[in-house]
Design an enzyme around this catalytic site. Sequence first.
Site, short mmCIF file in Angstrom:
data_model
loop_
_atom_site.label_atom_id
_atom_site.label_comp_id
_atom_site.label_asym_id
_atom_site.label_seq_id
_atom_site.Cartn_x
_atom_site.Cartn_y
_atom_site.Cartn_z
N ARG A 16 52.08 -34.18 -44.65
CA ARG A 16 52.11 -35.25 -43.64
C ARG A 16 53.54 -35.52 -43.17
O ARG A 16 53.75 -35.78 -41.98
CB ARG A 16 51.46 -36.53 -44.21
N ARG A 157 51.56 -27.25 -35.20
CA ARG A 157 51.05 -28.56 -35.64
C ARG A 157 49.54 -28.48 -35.90
O ARG A 157 49.04 -28.92 -36.93
CB ARG A 157 51.34 -29.56 -34.52
N LYS A 168 43.14 -30.67 -49.55
CA LYS A 168 41.99 -31.55 -49.78
C LYS A 168 40.93 -30.83 -50.60
O LYS A 168 40.31 -31.42 -51.49
CB LYS A 168 41.41 -32.03 -48.44
N ASN A 194 40.87 -39.55 -42.09
CA ASN A 194 41.54 -40.70 -42.67
C ASN A 194 42.01 -41.57 -41.49
O ASN A 194 43.06 -41.31 -40.89
CB ASN A 194 42.72 -40.23 -43.54
N GLU A 198 45.49 -41.76 -39.06
CA GLU A 198 45.45 -41.50 -37.61
C GLU A 198 46.05 -42.68 -36.83
O GLU A 198 46.82 -42.48 -35.89
CB GLU A 198 44.01 -41.26 -37.15
N THR A 242 43.16 -30.32 -34.64
CA THR A 242 43.59 -30.15 -36.04
C THR A 242 42.37 -30.27 -36.97
O THR A 242 42.21 -29.49 -37.92
CB THR A 242 44.64 -31.22 -36.41
N GLU A 246 40.66 -27.62 -39.59
CA GLU A 246 40.33 -27.96 -40.98
C GLU A 246 38.88 -27.57 -41.29
O GLU A 246 38.59 -26.95 -42.33
CB GLU A 246 40.52 -29.46 -41.23
O1 LIG Z 1 46.60 -36.21 -42.72
C1 LIG Z 1 45.44 -35.81 -42.84
O2 LIG Z 1 44.73 -36.11 -43.81
C2 LIG Z 1 44.85 -34.93 -41.84
O3 LIG Z 1 43.74 -34.46 -42.01
C3 LIG Z 1 45.59 -34.66 -40.56
C4 LIG Z 1 45.11 -35.58 -39.44
C5 LIG Z 1 46.02 -35.27 -38.22
O4 LIG Z 1 45.63 -34.46 -37.37
O5 LIG Z 1 47.12 -35.82 -38.18
C6 LIG Z 1 43.70 -35.26 -39.12
C7 LIG Z 1 42.67 -35.97 -39.65
C8 LIG Z 1 42.87 -37.21 -40.41
O6 LIG Z 1 41.98 -38.18 -39.99
C9 LIG Z 1 44.25 -37.71 -40.36
C10 LIG Z 1 45.27 -37.00 -39.83
#
Ligand SMILES: O=C(O)C(=O)C[C@]1(C(=O)O)C=C[C@@H](O)C=C1
Length: 257
Positions: A16, A157, A168, A194, A198, A242, A246
């Site tokens: 992050r 990114r 995860k 999360n 976000e 993103t 995932e």
């Molecule tokens: O940081 C995370 O846990 C991610 O999965 C990355 C990300 C993002 O694209 O920044 C994507 C999904 C989550 O809801 C939060 C942030």
Amino acid sequence: MNFLKPETVLDLKNIRDELVRMEDTIIFNFIERSHFPTCPAVYKKKGSDISIPDFDGSFLDWALMQSEITHSKLRRFESPDQTPFFPDKIEKPILPSINYPRVLASYSSEVNYNPAIKEVYIDQIIPLISTCNEESWENLGSVATIDIDCLQSLSRRIHFGKFVAEAKFQASRALYAKLIEDRDIEGLYENITNSAVEEKILERLCVKADVYGVDPTNREGHRKITPEYLVKIYKELVIPLTKKVEIDYLLRRLECE
Ligand SMILES: O=C(O)C(=O)C[C@]1(C(=O)O)C=C[C@@H](O)C=C1
């Protein structure tokens, strides 16, 4: 983050932090692009006004492909955080290989969202950030060069989603294995999302766009990278792509167990 040290690469906090740093690169690349008009000729494929012998794509495709061929020889695509737009065209490095320890699943290079990234960049991002919708024949090369920077920073990114997904998965193996076995895409989305993270990202982008998007000695001056546009781009395009990375990565994850 050090790709030679797997434990640093799969630490969600490090990932992050890296995503936060990438915001600056993306914003400054957008600012560079915002000095130019849309320049449709750069992206036109069929009936292009720019003739490139023995090449079917656009001028941007050609420039990006040439850049990737050169960068591949410099070892760029050996690094697990780099994803080529032209995977079939890249060449062997001229430098000796670095044997990066494997942190991602063996199929990870096949999760490649670059065609989608290029499409949303051209169709949705450029119209938002350009000065106006016009050609600028004297700036075709500059525009293509900046577009390459924008695309590569967006690609890095968005494909970082693979590291997030792997971290995860490793943290909650049984939970993810069940969701993957059941092909429960909605459940996967719920678990990777999360909302607090976000929201924080969008709040921070508002501040960054406000600060970086204008000459600090003349805050009433011209600004093209506004909080509104930047939040829109992240909320509607960058974060959703993103998450897609995932999910695609996770759906195949049991192949490697
Ligand atoms: O940081 C995370 O846990 C991610 O999965 C990355 C990300 C993002 O694209 O920044 C994507 C999904 C989550 O809801 C939060 C942030």
